[in-house]
Design an enzyme around this catalytic site. Structure first.
Site, PDB file in Angstrom:
ATOM      1  NE  ARG A 222      -1.997   0.718   3.990  1.00 35.72           N
ATOM      2  CZ  ARG A 222      -2.703   0.394   5.061  1.00 35.72           C
ATOM      3  NH1 ARG A 222      -3.985   0.159   4.999  1.00 35.72           N
ATOM      4  NH2 ARG A 222      -2.099   0.295   6.229  1.00 35.72           N
TER       5      ARG A 222
ATOM      6  CG  ASP B  33      -7.611   2.031  14.604  1.00 38.21           C
ATOM      7  OD1 ASP B  33      -8.721   2.354  15.060  1.00 38.21           O
ATOM      8  OD2 ASP B  33      -7.405   0.934  14.044  1.00 38.21           O
ATOM      9  CG  ASN B  34      -9.134   1.897  10.674  1.00 37.08           C
ATOM     10  OD1 ASN B  34      -7.982   1.543  10.840  1.00 37.08           O
ATOM     11  ND2 ASN B  34     -10.158   1.090  10.842  1.00 37.08           N
TER      12      ASN B  34
END
Ligand code: AMP
Ligand code: MG
Length: 486
Positions: A176, A251-252
């Protein structure tokens, strides 16, 4: 055969205080094999596509070898998951493999997902399924195609190892690419450690890397405002394409303002504002229309972390944070209304457009219209097509008639067709197509996946050969639930 020159990577993240990272030994996989390579992205980043095709790249992107010049690490972070705080999450199945300085002058992280256990794995195996990694590849490339800020997928490598979830599945590693993997949760980690130096270092790093225009003595206030501004634009962009992230935990949420951590996300077919797909979102916390409120909630957690930097005096710091965050909802509404005006062909703003848009959406909800097809048919209608295909999307002609009457009254005889064409995609990553591609890949056939990705990387271009990908699912094709696959 000559070996292509090796690109050279770094890891500047290691310069941050030790609390933020852990060294991790590589955990080689049995039999790395290419599943997907994004050569267009490599070229865009200035990474030699010939290198991306090499065995050296295969070994590195499988996590079997370090990238040249870089020693991998796992990033530490905290996070509110569904509202509950976990002080220690971190990269449990991922690692920062390298940072790459691109010709655009920006630095990008290359992150491997599914690369093996780390000190943050808790009870997890550190691995990922091929299905979940292809899902992220497809949907993140679709998002990029739509022009929405997002992490990108550079490659997927099969590991040759089985991963055990509800059933035995093939394992894979996704590479990613992101402007940063620093999340709201990374700031929460510094805050929960009560480590002011670490907090300052993290903020300075993110400002220098992703908000270089910010400087001066009130830069932390400007930083908060800028992070909030990017999120307001991002969430409006998601919603204008019917996208539901599904796990907007702190956290995202990326500090750089990119869509990150594709799990049980989905583009909806039939429009309903409270639509939820994620199997674990039992209370609809992250439903389509809840996303702006949740983004603000997450940004409030971010602002709390920054309080010690905003002012010496606590009350004064809270007041600064409040003032900056008070701009979020109006900014979101401006972006959302702009996007919806373009989608509807409205060429000039009027004071009560918000109400008008809400009425259109209510008609779409009551009529159970397909979100993407509705705007597509409306675009075609504006360009002179008959209204029959549009009306067929509704469960009741009277609802479609009422909507069209309001729309005609508002747009008059000259809807903005070019703006509509640029705002209303022909194709989105429909769940049933994503699932179909994953099922075929699991059975060894990658052609369905490759065709879908190519179609979604260029989602506004009409192509009769891809018409099957435009269509809404038939009743027995509808995918009602999506899973994280963690
Ligand atoms: P996510 O749901 O992907 O946002 O992940 C939430 C947390 O769970 C993060 O700390 C992940 O690193 C961790 N996690 C998710 N899947 C796994 C896994 N298979 N093994 C270890 N940790 C995991
Ligand atoms: Mg996550």
């Amino acid at each position: 055969m000559d070996r292509p020159p090796q690109p050279s990577f770094t890891i500047t993240y290691r310069e941050l205080p030790d609390i933020f990272h852990r060294n991790i030994p590589l955990d080689p996989v049995a039999q790395p094999a290419w599943v997907a390579r994004n050569e267009a992205l490599a070229t865009h980043l200035g990474i030699d596509p010939a290198w991306l095709r090499s065995d050296a790249a295969l070994q590195a992107l499988a996590g079997n070898a370090a990238l040249p010049g870089a020693t991998p690490l796992a990033m530490a972070y905290s996070g509110h998951q569904f509202g509950g705080f976990s002080p220690l999450l971190g990269d449990g199945r991922a690692l920062l493999a390298g940072e790459w300085l691109a010709p655009d002058g920006r630095r990008y992280d290359l992150h491997l997902k599914g690369s093996g256990p780390t000190p943050f794995s808790r009870n997890g195996d550190g691995r990922a399924t091929l299905g979940a990694m292809l899902r992220e590849y497809i949907v993140s490339e679709a998002m990029a195609g739509l022009g929405i800020p997002t992490t990108r997928a550079l490659a997927v490598v099969a590991t040759g190892e089985a991963v055990y979830r509800q059933r035995k599945e093939p394992g894979a590693v996704l590479t990613r690419v992101a402007l940063s993997h620093v999340r709201v949760g990374t700031f929460q980690y510094a805050a929960v450690k009560r480590d002011r130096n670490a907090l300052v270092a993290l903020a300075e790093r993110e400002i220098a890397r992703n908000y270089p225009e910010i400087s001066g003595s009130d830069r932390y206030r400007l930083f908060l405002a800028a992070v909030a501004a990017r999120q307001a634009a991002l969430i409006a962009g998601w919603m204008s394409f019917g996208f539901i992230h599904g796990v907007m935990n702190t956290d995202n949420m990326s500090i750089a303002g990119e869509t990150i951590d594709y799990g049980p996300c989905a583009f909806m077919d039939t429009f309903h504002p409270q639509k939820v797909f994620s199997s674990i979102d039992e209370h609809g916390r992250y439903a389509w229309d809840k996303q702006p409120g949740i983004a603000l909630w997450n940004l409030t957690r971010f602002a709390e972390c920054l309080l010690p930097l905003l002012a010496e005096d606590q009350d004064q710091a809270v007041e600064i944070a409040r003032t900056e965050l008070s701009g979020f909802m109006p900014a979101f509404e401006r972006h959302f209304e702009d996007a919806m005006r373009a989608k509807l062909g409205i060429t000039e703003a009027r004071p009560h457009d918000g109400d008008f848009i809400a009425r259109i959406l209510t008609h779409m909800m009551n009529g159970e219209a397909d979100f993407t097809l509705f705007f597509r048919r409306l675009t075609q209608l504006a360009a002179g097509a008959s209204e029959t295909p549009l009306k067929k999307l509704f469960n009741d002609d009277a609802i479609a008639d009422a909507l069209l009457a309001e729309w005609r009254e508002r747009t008059g005889t000259a809807p903005g067709i070019a703006a509509m064409q640029a705002a209303n995609p022909v194709r989105i990553a429909r769940n049933h197509r994503v699932e179909e591609a994953i099922a075929a890949a699991n059975a060894g056939d990658l052609a369905v996946f490759q065709r879908l990705v190519a179609a979604l990387q260029d989602p506004f271009a009409e192509d009769p050969a891809l018409e099957d990908l435009e269509l809404a699912p038939l009743p027995d094709e509808v995918v009602a639930r999506t899973f994280c696959g963690t």
